[in-house]
Design a protein around this motif. Structure first.
Motif, PDB file in Angstrom:
ATOM      1  N   LYS A 163       5.122 -64.094  54.662  1.00  0.00           N
ATOM      2  CA  LYS A 163       6.538 -64.264  54.970  1.00  0.00           C
ATOM      3  C   LYS A 163       7.336 -63.033  54.565  1.00  0.00           C
ATOM      4  O   LYS A 163       8.273 -62.634  55.263  1.00  0.00           O
ATOM      5  N   ARG A 164       6.957 -62.413  53.462  1.00  0.00           N
ATOM      6  CA  ARG A 164       7.658 -61.189  53.063  1.00  0.00           C
ATOM      7  C   ARG A 164       7.427 -60.072  54.077  1.00  0.00           C
ATOM      8  O   ARG A 164       8.368 -59.362  54.445  1.00  0.00           O
ATOM      9  N   GLU A 165       6.198 -59.923  54.541  1.00  0.00           N
ATOM     10  CA  GLU A 165       5.902 -58.873  55.516  1.00  0.00           C
ATOM     11  C   GLU A 165       6.640 -59.133  56.831  1.00  0.00           C
ATOM     12  O   GLU A 165       7.138 -58.205  57.475  1.00  0.00           O
ATOM     13  N   ALA A 166       6.699 -60.416  57.213  1.00  0.00           N
ATOM     14  CA  ALA A 166       7.420 -60.752  58.442  1.00  0.00           C
ATOM     15  C   ALA A 166       8.903 -60.438  58.313  1.00  0.00           C
ATOM     16  O   ALA A 166       9.536 -59.957  59.253  1.00  0.00           O
ATOM     17  N   SER A 167       9.462 -60.686  57.121  1.00  0.00           N
ATOM     18  CA  SER A 167      10.880 -60.382  56.901  1.00  0.00           C
ATOM     19  C   SER A 167      11.149 -58.895  56.945  1.00  0.00           C
ATOM     20  O   SER A 167      12.175 -58.446  57.457  1.00  0.00           O
ATOM     21  N   LYS A 168      10.211 -58.097  56.432  1.00  0.00           N
ATOM     22  CA  LYS A 168      10.357 -56.637  56.468  1.00  0.00           C
ATOM     23  C   LYS A 168      10.377 -56.110  57.912  1.00  0.00           C
ATOM     24  O   LYS A 168      11.146 -55.212  58.238  1.00  0.00           O
ATOM     25  N   LYS A 169       9.539 -56.710  58.760  1.00  0.00           N
ATOM     26  CA  LYS A 169       9.459 -56.261  60.147  1.00  0.00           C
ATOM     27  C   LYS A 169      10.735 -56.599  60.919  1.00  0.00           C
ATOM     28  O   LYS A 169      11.081 -55.938  61.894  1.00  0.00           O
ATOM     29  N   GLU A 170      11.410 -57.661  60.469  1.00  0.00           N
ATOM     30  CA  GLU A 170      12.638 -58.067  61.169  1.00  0.00           C
ATOM     31  C   GLU A 170      13.820 -57.167  60.820  1.00  0.00           C
ATOM     32  O   GLU A 170      14.815 -57.155  61.534  1.00  0.00           O
ATOM     33  N   LEU A 171      13.694 -56.430  59.711  1.00  0.00           N
ATOM     34  CA  LEU A 171      14.803 -55.560  59.292  1.00  0.00           C
ATOM     35  C   LEU A 171      14.882 -54.288  60.127  1.00  0.00           C
ATOM     36  O   LEU A 171      13.899 -53.776  60.593  1.00  0.00           O
TER      37      LEU A 171
END
Length: 204
Positions: A196-204
């Protein structure tokens, strides 16, 4: 002291001792309780709220609890073994060298994995939102996937051989089984947190 060649199972395990069942319960309690508490923390932030919204203080509190109950578990297991039949398991000098080596290796894995992960990495900090920057790949994680759990199991085997209690060998197998079951729940959940953290980083 009896010999393994002249014994039946009743001479190896005294199931009438309450201390045996207390130790069995304590071994199972620890990973079950901490996984339940940690998942609740991830979803509801219960401990964090108790400490005024500071997740690091909450994680330190949980670390103290886990360590303390781990010491209590070890004490109960040792007491239980002392109340069980004693049997010569290995000839000398192996009866001394082998358990000392196993305990040494087990503690090495446990201590070095704690050092590599740090307090928050060791004691479920990721459930508090305290995530590590990258996966630890050095020793002992380049030797074992779960060195802390394996180190604890190896130490249990060494302790059973040192005290010459066959029930301790069965107990070490039980410890290993409990840990493997806990990892089936703990591992995927931790992976989900980092995904979930990696997915959030990609959305930024």
């Amino acid at each position: 002291m009896a010999s393994l060649t002249t014994l039946n199972w009743k001479d190896i395990v005294d199931v009438s001792r309450p201390s045996l069942w207390i130790a069995v319960s304590a071994i199972a309690f620890n990973p079950i309780a901490w996984n339940i508490i940690a998942r609740n923390e991830y979803k509801n932030k219960t401990i964090t709220r108790i400490f005024g919204g500071n997740p690091r203080y909450g994680c330190y509190f949980l670390a103290i609890m886990i360590f303390s109950f781990g010491m209590l578990r070890d004490s109960l297991a040792t007491r239980a073994m002392y109340e069980q039949p004693q049997v010569a398991l290995l000839p000398e000098p192996y009866a001394t060298y082998v358990p000392v080596a196993l305990i040494g290796v087990g503690q090495l894995f446990t201590i070095t994995s704690t050092w590599a992960l740090g307090i928050t990495g060791t004691f479920l900090g990721d459930y508090f939102g305290i995530l590590m920057d990258h996966r630890v790949e050095g020793f002992p994680f380049n030797v074992l996937r779960d060195p802390m759990y394996m180190g604890s199991t190896i130490s249990f085997f060494g302790g059973a051989l040192w005290l010459e209690r066959p029930v301790g060998l069965l107990g070490a197998l039980y410890v290993y089984l409990v840990y493997m079951i806990a990892l089936r729940y703990e591992g995927p959940f931790t992976d989900m947190i980092y995904s979930k953290r990696e997915a959030s980083k990609k959305e930024l």
